[in-house]
Write a protein that holds these residues in place. Structure first.
Motif, PDB file in Angstrom:
ATOM      1  N   TYR A  86      59.049  46.734  47.345  1.00 45.22           N
ATOM      2  CA  TYR A  86      60.322  47.360  47.747  1.00 45.22           C
ATOM      3  C   TYR A  86      60.041  47.985  49.228  1.00 45.22           C
ATOM      4  O   TYR A  86      61.182  47.609  50.081  1.00 45.22           O
ATOM      5  CB  TYR A  86      60.877  48.200  46.874  1.00 45.22           C
ATOM      6  N   GLU A 117      62.174  46.274  52.435  1.00 48.80           N
ATOM      7  CA  GLU A 117      63.356  47.113  53.085  1.00 48.80           C
ATOM      8  C   GLU A 117      62.715  47.103  54.611  1.00 48.80           C
ATOM      9  O   GLU A 117      63.392  47.144  55.700  1.00 48.80           O
ATOM     10  CB  GLU A 117      62.969  48.590  52.622  1.00 48.80           C
ATOM     11  N   ARG A 133      66.748  55.224  47.437  1.00 49.94           N
ATOM     12  CA  ARG A 133      67.350  54.397  46.809  1.00 49.94           C
ATOM     13  C   ARG A 133      68.170  53.699  47.770  1.00 49.94           C
ATOM     14  O   ARG A 133      68.639  52.593  47.239  1.00 49.94           O
ATOM     15  CB  ARG A 133      68.105  54.877  45.641  1.00 49.94           C
ATOM     16  N   LYS A 134      68.468  54.095  48.922  1.00 48.46           N
ATOM     17  CA  LYS A 134      69.422  53.308  49.933  1.00 48.46           C
ATOM     18  C   LYS A 134      69.284  53.903  51.284  1.00 48.46           C
ATOM     19  O   LYS A 134      69.233  55.080  51.355  1.00 48.46           O
ATOM     20  CB  LYS A 134      70.919  53.345  49.348  1.00 48.46           C
ATOM     21  N   GLU A 173      71.530  54.244  54.354  1.00 50.53           N
ATOM     22  CA  GLU A 173      72.908  54.025  54.655  1.00 50.53           C
ATOM     23  C   GLU A 173      73.092  53.718  56.167  1.00 50.53           C
ATOM     24  O   GLU A 173      74.045  52.864  56.532  1.00 50.53           O
ATOM     25  CB  GLU A 173      73.741  55.238  54.371  1.00 50.53           C
ATOM     26  N   GLY A 210      69.366  58.300  54.638  1.00 50.18           N
ATOM     27  CA  GLY A 210      68.913  57.560  53.371  1.00 50.18           C
ATOM     28  C   GLY A 210      69.371  58.394  52.061  1.00 50.18           C
ATOM     29  O   GLY A 210      69.824  59.858  52.367  1.00 50.18           O
ATOM     30  N   GLU A 211      69.543  57.718  51.106  1.00 45.79           N
ATOM     31  CA  GLU A 211      70.016  58.301  49.846  1.00 45.79           C
ATOM     32  C   GLU A 211      68.717  58.851  48.948  1.00 45.79           C
ATOM     33  O   GLU A 211      68.050  57.831  48.738  1.00 45.79           O
ATOM     34  CB  GLU A 211      71.035  57.477  48.943  1.00 45.79           C
ATOM     35  N   THR A 255      72.541  62.355  43.711  1.00 44.59           N
ATOM     36  CA  THR A 255      72.027  61.401  44.868  1.00 44.59           C
ATOM     37  C   THR A 255      72.116  62.407  46.008  1.00 44.59           C
ATOM     38  O   THR A 255      73.103  62.808  46.201  1.00 44.59           O
ATOM     39  CB  THR A 255      72.579  60.228  45.152  1.00 44.59           C
ATOM     40  N   GLU A 310      65.287  50.626  43.020  1.00 49.62           N
ATOM     41  CA  GLU A 310      66.452  50.454  43.060  1.00 49.62           C
ATOM     42  C   GLU A 310      67.223  49.762  44.437  1.00 49.62           C
ATOM     43  O   GLU A 310      68.240  49.403  44.734  1.00 49.62           O
ATOM     44  CB  GLU A 310      67.540  51.615  42.770  1.00 49.62           C
ATOM     45  N   ILE A 311      66.235  50.345  45.541  1.00 51.62           N
ATOM     46  CA  ILE A 311      66.712  49.788  46.882  1.00 51.62           C
ATOM     47  C   ILE A 311      66.695  48.498  47.368  1.00 51.62           C
ATOM     48  O   ILE A 311      67.559  48.210  48.020  1.00 51.62           O
ATOM     49  CB  ILE A 311      65.772  50.473  48.033  1.00 51.62           C
ATOM     50  N   ASN A 312      66.278  47.752  46.733  1.00 48.84           N
ATOM     51  CA  ASN A 312      66.275  46.294  47.085  1.00 48.84           C
ATOM     52  C   ASN A 312      65.798  45.360  46.091  1.00 48.84           C
ATOM     53  O   ASN A 312      65.048  45.865  45.021  1.00 48.84           O
ATOM     54  CB  ASN A 312      65.814  45.828  48.408  1.00 48.84           C
TER      55      ASN A 312
END
Lengths: 401, 264
Positions: free
Chosen positions: B40, B44, B145-146, B148, B157-158, B165, B181-183
């Motif tokens: 992941y 990313e 996890r993401k 932004e 970032g989250e 979160t 979960e990120i991708n």
């Protein structure tokens, strides 16, 4: 080759192959009737050294640095708080820390970082702390990696604890990894067992590795503090003794220490109320056997009756039936509840890695050959769409009484 | 931006089976893979490069055969691979590993975002990512996890916490550790595989990164494994078959006390 960390002494090795069997990592082979250790696979765990009858394998002792270990005293625990509330992991650490401190004849100290937390220190003392180090500042109201780490580093340097325990939570792992690196301490992750070696007084830290297939006991012989993160729900919470006395030391730190380059922009709480499966005493989990996302409702209903968290297998998360934060297993969360109820989960090794340390495992699956049944304390073979609602109904009755 | 992704080669645990007789791991024929969480991080890093331009370098510390992990990353689209490998690194714990990787990053020099998987599937410590950040005195966002927002100077970032979160803004350079979960990691293209096979992998030894002997490998590792053992086998318990109504009543009876204790 004097710098090799592990060597086979050729004159002593008789090629008996005992070491090959003892190696948990498959790092030893026989070549010309001599044991050969493949360094790339070897973790220097010493299993072969112990089993060898001919003292033919030696692990080089690392160069010793003169650190005055006796200058380090007391057992510390990091008191995790959220929104000003002390988290249950903290009570578990106090329970375990108390035992270690008593065995060592040392004091048990809690380190509490937060804002307007002065009236919370009594809880820590009532649960076993002899002393609380309180650092109270607006910058510490919620967890921020940099100032929290900097404050802990400052306290460790000034007060020199022998042992420091912290929860193996998201916060704990992010925090103490930074601290351990900066003060050059040994850090063992996610411990499920702690004890004191009666001879050396070293902290024996036992943890699962390899997805729980292997257990390792680890020490930090030459550095202090001996730091460990402790898995949630494994240790017993310390009980409250309202009469217990202790002291609170209010520690001042410089403004420089409280600075953070990374800043919280906002916090979005998870909407599902039963989400924190790391804290749950009971977890009801659903897997592929549920067949469709809406069928998670029967898992949620049972969870609600039991006051349980809702977990899931990877398959259900990948299918988009439930958010990733619920996933139990190797690429999700490792949980350790009292009771784990697996509904329609076959029990792939990656899933088992995340829940095999639950006290009681209940499995519901229509396939009697499903691997989950080999782990289950109680296995129910049959249609989960019948069995789960029945369990909900019956537990409702039981819990009403 | 020069994005650096730190990866680790691990045994494929999907391959690991337990010998039911001896209760030990069956290790024969277990293949090595890139740590699943690092996949992941690689994905990313490629997405960030697509957004920002620049290049992605993958680094790994490990034995010579860890070169394969770098080639796999390059097949996915990573531009360069650096293998940090030396017998002096043998016996490294997370302190020495994060030290060694941080020296390699210093040698790279112009890094922006440093990405890691949240933890490795063999050791499960989650200590090396924050450890690198500490050695380099960088800010960190763990359990991302993401992402932004990202620019040459900052990242938002989250972070996935137990109860929600947390959205964090950090200046660049910084260290990010990512969760699944990120991708969804891409598959390598045929062209990518062919190019990766021929690609030049950079090799750095302890001397190349100016590692101090006292901080490397066994000498640089405060922790020491004293015992390895297989946990006692969890014996299969009672299996209930038959009429749903009946078996549920039996199991509820068995569980009653534990449920009441746990629920209170």
């Amino acid at each position: 080759m004097e710098n090799e960390p592990i060597v086979v002494i050729k004159d002593k090795c008789v090629g008996c192959r005992l070491c090959i069997k003892s190696c948990p990592f498959g790092a030893i082979t026989m070549q010309d009737k001599l044991a050969v250790i493949e360094l790339a696979k070897c973790t220097l765990c010493g299993a072969c050294v112990e089993i060898c009858k001919f003292e033919a394998i030696e692990i080089r002792q690392p160069a010793t640095v003169a650190v005055d270990l006796s200058a380090y005293r007391d057992v510390w625990i990091f008191a995790e708080q959220k929104d000003g509330h002390i988290q249950s992991i903290t009570y578990e650490l106090l329970g375990e820390g108390r035992k270690l401190a008593d065995q060592l004849g040392m004091q048990l100290c809690a380190v509490l970082l937060g804002h307007q937390m002065t009236d919370r220190t009594a809880e820590l003392i009532q649960r076993g702390a002899d002393r609380v180090y309180l650092v109270d500042a607006p910058e510490l109201a919620y967890f921020q990696d940099e100032p929290y780490a900097a404050v802990l580093i400052d306290l460790v340097r000034r007060h020199k604890p022998a042992i420091m325990l912290c929860g193996a939570t998201t916060i704990g792992r992010s925090l103490v990894s930074r601290v351990a690196v900066t003060v050059k301490a040994g850090l063992t992750a996610d411990c499920t067992g702690l004890a004191i070696d009666p001879e050396t007084k070293n902290l024996l830290q036992t943890r699962p590795a390899f997805g729980g297939n292997i257990m390792a006991t680890i020490i930090t012989p030459r550095h202090r503090p001996q730091m460990a993160t402790v898995r949630h729900k494994v240790m017993k919470e310390a009980v409250v003794d309202a009469k217990r006395q202790g002291e609170t030391l209010i520690e001042k730190v410089t403004a420089e220490i409280l600075k953070s380059r990374a800043q919280r922009v906002r916090f979005v709480p998870e909407t599902e109320t039963t989400t924190n499966i790391a804290e749950a005493n009971i977890i009801v989990s659903g897997g592929r056997g549920l067949q469709a996302p809406e069928n998670f409702a029967i898992v949620r209903e049972l969870a609600e009756v039991l006051g349980a968290g809702v977990g899931s297998s990877r398959a259900a998360v990948d299918a988009g039936w439930i958010p990733y934060s619920h996933q139990v297993g190797q690429t999700g969360k490792t949980v350790c509840p009292k009771i784990y109820i697996a509904c329609g989960i076959s029990g792939q090794i990656q899933h088992l890695a995340g829940m095999s340390s639950a006290d009681i495992i209940v499995a519901i699956n229509k396939d009697p050959e499903a691997p989950i049944f080999r782990m289950a304390t109680y296995g129910l073979v049959g249609d989960l769409f019948k069995l789960v609602p029945l369990l909900t109904r019956e537990f409702k009755k039981v819990l009403k009484q | 931006m020069h994005i650096v992704v730190c990866i680790k080669q691990v045994p494929d645990t999907a391959d690991v089976k337990i010998d039911p007789k001896t209760n030990t791991l069956i290790r024969e024929g277990v293949v090595s893979i890139i740590n699943p969480f690092d996949m992941y991080a690689i994905e990313e890093s490629l997405r960030l490069k697509e957004k920002l331009g620049g290049k992605v370098t993958a680094i790994t510390m490990g034995p010579p055969q860890a070169e394969n992990a770098l080639r796999e990353a390059m097949a996915m689209g990573v531009d360069a691979g650096i293998l940090v490998s030396d017998r002096a690194f043998a016996g490294s714990d997370t302190w020495a590993t994060s030290y060694t990787l941080s020296l390699a990053l210093k040698k790279i020099g112009d890094y922006g975002v440093i990405l890691c998987g949240k933890q490795a599937s063999d050791g499960d410590t989650a200590q090396v990512g924050p450890g690198i950040a500490a050695h380099l005195d960088l800010p960190q966002i763990t359990y991302v996890r993401k992402i932004e927002e990202i620019s040459a100077t900052h990242v938002i970032g989250e972070r996935l916490l137990e109860e929600g979160t947390e959205v964090i803004r950090s200046p660049v350079p910084c260290v990010l550790t990512v969760v699944k979960e990120i991708n969804e990691p891409r598959l390598p293209s045929l062209k990518g595989k062919l190019a990766a096979r021929k690609a030049q992998i950079v090799h750095w030894k302890a001397a190349d990164i100016q590692g101090e002997k006292a901080n490397l490998g066994l000498d640089g590792s405060p922790t020491k494994v004293v015992k390895i053992f297989t946990p006692p086998a969890r014996l299969g318990g009672q299996i209930f078959k038959g009429e749903p109504e009946e078996i549920v009543l039996q199991v509820v009876e068995k569980l009653k006390d534990a449920v009441i204790a746990a629920a209170s």
